[in-house]
Design a protein around this motif. Sequence first.
Motif, mmCIF file in Angstrom:
data_model
loop_
_atom_site.group_PDB
_atom_site.id
_atom_site.type_symbol
_atom_site.label_atom_id
_atom_site.label_comp_id
_atom_site.label_asym_id
_atom_site.label_seq_id
_atom_site.Cartn_x
_atom_site.Cartn_y
_atom_site.Cartn_z
ATOM 1 N N PHE A 1 44.502 24.196 50.020
ATOM 2 C CA PHE A 1 43.728 23.671 48.876
ATOM 3 C C PHE A 1 44.637 23.515 47.656
ATOM 4 C CE2 PHE A 1 41.022 24.241 45.108
ATOM 5 C CZ PHE A 1 40.064 23.262 45.333
ATOM 6 N N LEU A 2 45.452 24.533 47.396
ATOM 7 C CA LEU A 2 46.324 24.465 46.213
ATOM 8 C C LEU A 2 47.347 23.338 46.352
ATOM 9 C CD1 LEU A 2 47.001 28.284 45.540
ATOM 10 C CD2 LEU A 2 45.347 26.787 44.413
ATOM 11 N N ALA A 3 47.779 23.064 47.577
ATOM 12 C CA ALA A 3 48.825 22.065 47.792
ATOM 13 C C ALA A 3 48.334 20.627 47.598
ATOM 14 C CB ALA A 3 49.393 22.216 49.207
ATOM 15 N N ARG A 4 47.001 20.448 47.580
ATOM 16 C CA ARG A 4 46.453 19.089 47.419
ATOM 17 C C ARG A 4 46.712 18.550 46.024
ATOM 18 N NH1 ARG A 4 40.140 19.273 48.409
ATOM 19 N NH2 ARG A 4 40.067 20.568 50.257
ATOM 20 N N HIS A 5 46.774 17.209 45.908
ATOM 21 C CA HIS A 5 46.635 16.633 44.569
ATOM 22 C C HIS A 5 45.140 16.375 44.393
ATOM 23 C CE1 HIS A 5 46.967 14.374 40.935
ATOM 24 N NE2 HIS A 5 46.105 13.534 41.485
ATOM 25 N N HIS A 6 44.530 17.043 43.420
ATOM 26 C CA HIS A 6 43.073 17.002 43.326
ATOM 27 C C HIS A 6 42.596 15.775 42.570
ATOM 28 C CE1 HIS A 6 42.637 20.968 45.038
ATOM 29 N NE2 HIS A 6 43.751 21.243 44.403
ATOM 30 N N ALA A 7 41.741 15.027 43.235
ATOM 31 C CA ALA A 7 41.115 13.862 42.587
ATOM 32 C C ALA A 7 39.859 14.343 41.860
ATOM 33 C CB ALA A 7 40.784 12.826 43.655
ATOM 34 N N LEU A 8 39.069 13.411 41.368
ATOM 35 C CA LEU A 8 37.839 13.758 40.639
ATOM 36 C C LEU A 8 36.679 13.806 41.633
ATOM 37 C CD1 LEU A 8 38.601 11.200 37.820
ATOM 38 C CD2 LEU A 8 38.860 13.683 37.647
ATOM 39 N N PHE A 9 35.682 14.631 41.346
ATOM 40 C CA PHE A 9 34.562 14.746 42.282
ATOM 41 C C PHE A 9 33.370 13.952 41.727
ATOM 42 C CE2 PHE A 9 31.219 16.557 44.823
ATOM 43 C CZ PHE A 9 31.842 16.753 46.055
ATOM 44 N N THR B 1 48.062 13.321 35.005
ATOM 45 C CA THR B 1 47.684 14.528 35.742
ATOM 46 C C THR B 1 47.915 15.761 34.865
ATOM 47 O OG1 THR B 1 49.895 14.712 36.658
ATOM 48 C CG2 THR B 1 48.272 13.584 38.021
ATOM 49 N N LEU B 2 47.329 16.865 35.280
ATOM 50 C CA LEU B 2 47.504 18.136 34.569
ATOM 51 C C LEU B 2 48.021 19.171 35.565
ATOM 52 C CD1 LEU B 2 44.060 18.433 32.731
ATOM 53 C CD2 LEU B 2 46.286 18.138 31.620
ATOM 54 N N ASP B 3 49.010 19.959 35.136
ATOM 55 C CA ASP B 3 49.486 21.057 35.984
ATOM 56 C C ASP B 3 48.552 22.247 35.839
ATOM 57 O OD1 ASP B 3 51.686 19.620 36.741
ATOM 58 O OD2 ASP B 3 53.028 20.546 35.257
ATOM 59 N N VAL B 4 48.314 22.926 36.943
ATOM 60 C CA VAL B 4 47.585 24.205 36.875
ATOM 61 C C VAL B 4 48.619 25.304 37.100
ATOM 62 C CG1 VAL B 4 45.688 25.573 37.810
ATOM 63 C CG2 VAL B 4 45.567 23.070 37.858
ATOM 64 N N VAL B 5 48.690 26.234 36.152
ATOM 65 C CA VAL B 5 49.743 27.256 36.167
ATOM 66 C C VAL B 5 49.123 28.610 36.493
ATOM 67 C CG1 VAL B 5 51.457 28.432 34.712
ATOM 68 C CG2 VAL B 5 51.072 25.967 34.454
ATOM 69 N N GLN C 1 54.208 29.970 37.433
ATOM 70 C CA GLN C 1 54.488 28.859 38.363
ATOM 71 C C GLN C 1 53.351 27.837 38.362
ATOM 72 O OE1 GLN C 1 57.234 28.879 40.710
ATOM 73 N NE2 GLN C 1 57.916 30.533 39.364
ATOM 74 N N VAL C 2 53.747 26.546 38.483
ATOM 75 C CA VAL C 2 52.728 25.506 38.686
ATOM 76 C C VAL C 2 52.222 25.646 40.120
ATOM 77 C CG1 VAL C 2 52.312 23.024 38.812
ATOM 78 C CG2 VAL C 2 53.809 23.948 37.027
ATOM 79 N N GLU D 1 40.839 22.835 31.189
ATOM 80 C CA GLU D 1 42.062 22.292 31.806
ATOM 81 C C GLU D 1 42.917 23.410 32.415
ATOM 82 O OE1 GLU D 1 45.021 21.063 28.506
ATOM 83 O OE2 GLU D 1 43.084 21.251 27.511
ATOM 84 N N PHE D 2 42.693 24.669 31.973
ATOM 85 C CA PHE D 2 43.493 25.774 32.514
ATOM 86 C C PHE D 2 42.963 26.261 33.862
ATOM 87 C CE2 PHE D 2 43.972 26.135 27.847
ATOM 88 C CZ PHE D 2 45.341 25.943 27.776
ATOM 89 N N THR D 3 41.671 26.075 34.106
ATOM 90 C CA THR D 3 41.052 26.654 35.321
ATOM 91 C C THR D 3 40.101 25.650 35.993
ATOM 92 O OG1 THR D 3 39.351 27.574 33.867
ATOM 93 C CG2 THR D 3 41.139 29.069 34.512
ATOM 94 N N PRO D 4 40.655 24.538 36.481
ATOM 95 C CA PRO D 4 39.755 23.493 37.006
ATOM 96 C C PRO D 4 39.492 23.568 38.516
ATOM 97 C CG PRO D 4 42.000 22.646 36.815
ATOM 98 C CD PRO D 4 42.055 24.106 36.411
ATOM 99 N N LEU D 5 40.117 24.531 39.237
ATOM 100 C CA LEU D 5 40.164 24.398 40.697
ATOM 101 C C LEU D 5 38.923 24.898 41.437
ATOM 102 C CD1 LEU D 5 43.880 25.458 41.280
ATOM 103 C CD2 LEU D 5 42.932 23.142 41.296
ATOM 104 N N THR D 6 38.452 26.111 41.103
ATOM 105 C CA THR D 6 37.401 26.722 41.930
ATOM 106 C C THR D 6 36.147 25.852 41.957
ATOM 107 O OG1 THR D 6 38.242 28.746 40.983
ATOM 108 C CG2 THR D 6 36.449 28.976 42.518
#
Length: 495
Positions: free
Chosen positions: A13-21, A34-38, A44-45, A196-201
Motif C-alpha cells: 500500500f505504501l509503495a503505491r502512488h495514490h490517486a484520488l478516491f 504530488t505530496l510526499d508523506v513522511v 523518510q518519505v 496533507e501530513f496524514t492522508p493514507l489511512t
Amino acid sequence: MSDIALLPQVEAFLARHHALFIDGRYVQSQGAQTLDVVNPATGQVISQVSEASPGDIDAAVESARRGFKQWSAAAPAVRGHVLLKLADLLERHREELAQIETCQSGKIIQISRAFEVDQAAHFLRYYAGWATKISGQTITPSLPSFAGERYTAFTLREPVGVVVGIVPWNFSTMIAIWKLASALVTGCSIIIKPSEFTPLTILRIAELAMDAGLPPGALNVLTGGGQVGKGLIEHPGTNKVSFTGSVPTGLAVGQSAMGAGLTRATLELGGKNAAGFLPDVAADVAVNGIIEAGFLHSGQICAAAERFFVHRSQLEPIMDKLAQRLSKLNIGSPLDEATEFGPVTNRQHQRKLGEFFAKARAQDNTIIHGGKLIDGPGCYVEPTIILANSRNDTLLHEETFGPIATFLPYDSEEELLELMNDTPFGLSASLWTNDLGKALRMVPAIEAGTVWVNMHTLLDPAVPFGGSKSSGMGREFGSAFIDDYTELKSVMIRY
Ligand code: NDP
C-alpha cells in the motif's frame, strides 16, 4: 525490543502512488502535483499522494452529488447495515490499518490499534444505531379556526446534502470516521479532505467502505493541502462543512462557508484546556491524572490539558513525582510495542514546540523536566514540565498541542475557577477531587463544552462533544450531531 515487521499488504500500500478516491474508485488527478508523506519517526518519505486540482474538486463534487441522490434514497436500515459492515471490516483489517496509521503519523502502535481502529469501529457502530431512530415531531398548531377547519403539522429531518469533512493530522482515522459516520447515517454524501501530513489511512478505509456496500460517490477522498479544503467549501455543489482543526484555520473555514452562501458549518477547534486538582487528591493519583490528561499521544489531542492548577501545598510533591515518571518513559520507535512515547507528527510541529520552549525560557519560566527537541532524523520532543511565573505567561495562553504541561499553583477554590476560565477557549476541562458534592457544585462554573471529573481526554460516542467560547460551533456524538447534518422541514396541513 524492536520494531514489529510491517505486513506485506502495508508495504504494498505504501509503495503505491495514490490517486484520488472519486466515484468509488481511484482516479488519476487532472493536475501533476504530488505530496510526499513522511514518517515522522524516521524522517523518510514513505509514500506519495496526489494534490487535487480545481478540476478534481469539480469531479469529486459531481460524484458526491450523484452519490447523495442514491444514498439519501436508501432505506435507513440499509444505511445502518452498511456502517455496521464497515465497522466489521475495520476490525478485520485492524493490524493493517494500525500500521499504516503509525507509519504516517508516528502514533505508537498500541494507540493506533486501540483508538484509530478499535474506537473508530465502536463509534461507527454507535452511529449505525441512529440510522433507524432519526425522526421528526407531530405538532398541533394553535391557529384560530373560523369555519371549522383544523390544522396539523409535522417535521421531517432531511439530509443536508454533500458534506465536506476536513480532518486534522492528530487522529486522522478516528476523526474522519466521526465525520463520515455522521454524514452517511443521516443520508448525506461526503468528501473527506485529510491533512496533507496524514492522508493514507482514510484512502484505505474508502476502499473498505465500497466493500461494505456503500454506493460510488457517497464517500470520496480528495488529498492535498488547505486550498483543496477551501475549494470544496466554496464550491456551489457542497452544502455543509464539518471541520476539525486549529482556531485560525477554523475561522477561515467559517468565513469561506458563510461567503459561499451560508454553507452550513460545524467547527471543532483547538483549546487551552485546564485540569484543576483539589488538595484532597493524593499526589500519586494526581500524577496518573496529569499523564492521562497531558501526555497521551504526546499531547497532540485537542481535548488534552495543557494548563495544570495544583494547590500550593501540593505543587512540589506532584511536580517531583511527575518528573520521576516522565524520566522513566520509554521514548522510541512507534512501531516498537515497548515504546510509551513516540515522535510528534511532523517537522513543522516539532519546530513550533521548540519555539514554545524558547518563549518559556525568555519569560523565566522554570523548566522542571524536558524542554528540548531530541536530535536525530525523527521529530521527537522531550516530555516537558514547566512552572509558570504568572497567570499571564505565554505557555498558559497559547495552544502548544504537544507534550508540555504548564503548572501554576493556586490558594483558594475561587482562584482555581478563575484561573481555569482565564482563556478565550472552552473545549474541555477536568476537576480532580474525592469530594463529588464539591465537584458537582463547581462544574457549572467551569466554561467548557466537556467537563470531566477524575478523568480527562476519554470520549464516548453517546456523550456530545464540542467547544464553547472560541473552541468551536456545534456538537458531535450523542443525538446532538443530527441537528448539524439534517435540515428540519416543517409541513402544515389544513383539513
Ligand atoms: P489545521 O487547522 O492546520 O488543519 C486542519 C485541516 O484543515 C487540515 O486538513 C488542513 O489541511 C485544512 N486546511 C488548512 N487550511 C484550510 C483552509 N483555508 N480551508 C479549508 N481547510 C484548510 O490543524 P492541524 O491539522 O494542524 O491540527 C491541529 C489542530 O487541530 C490543533 O489546533 C487542535 O487543537 C485542533 N484539533 C481540534 C479537535 C477538536 O475536536 N476540537 C480535534 C483534533 C484537533 P493541510 O493539513 O493539508 O494544510
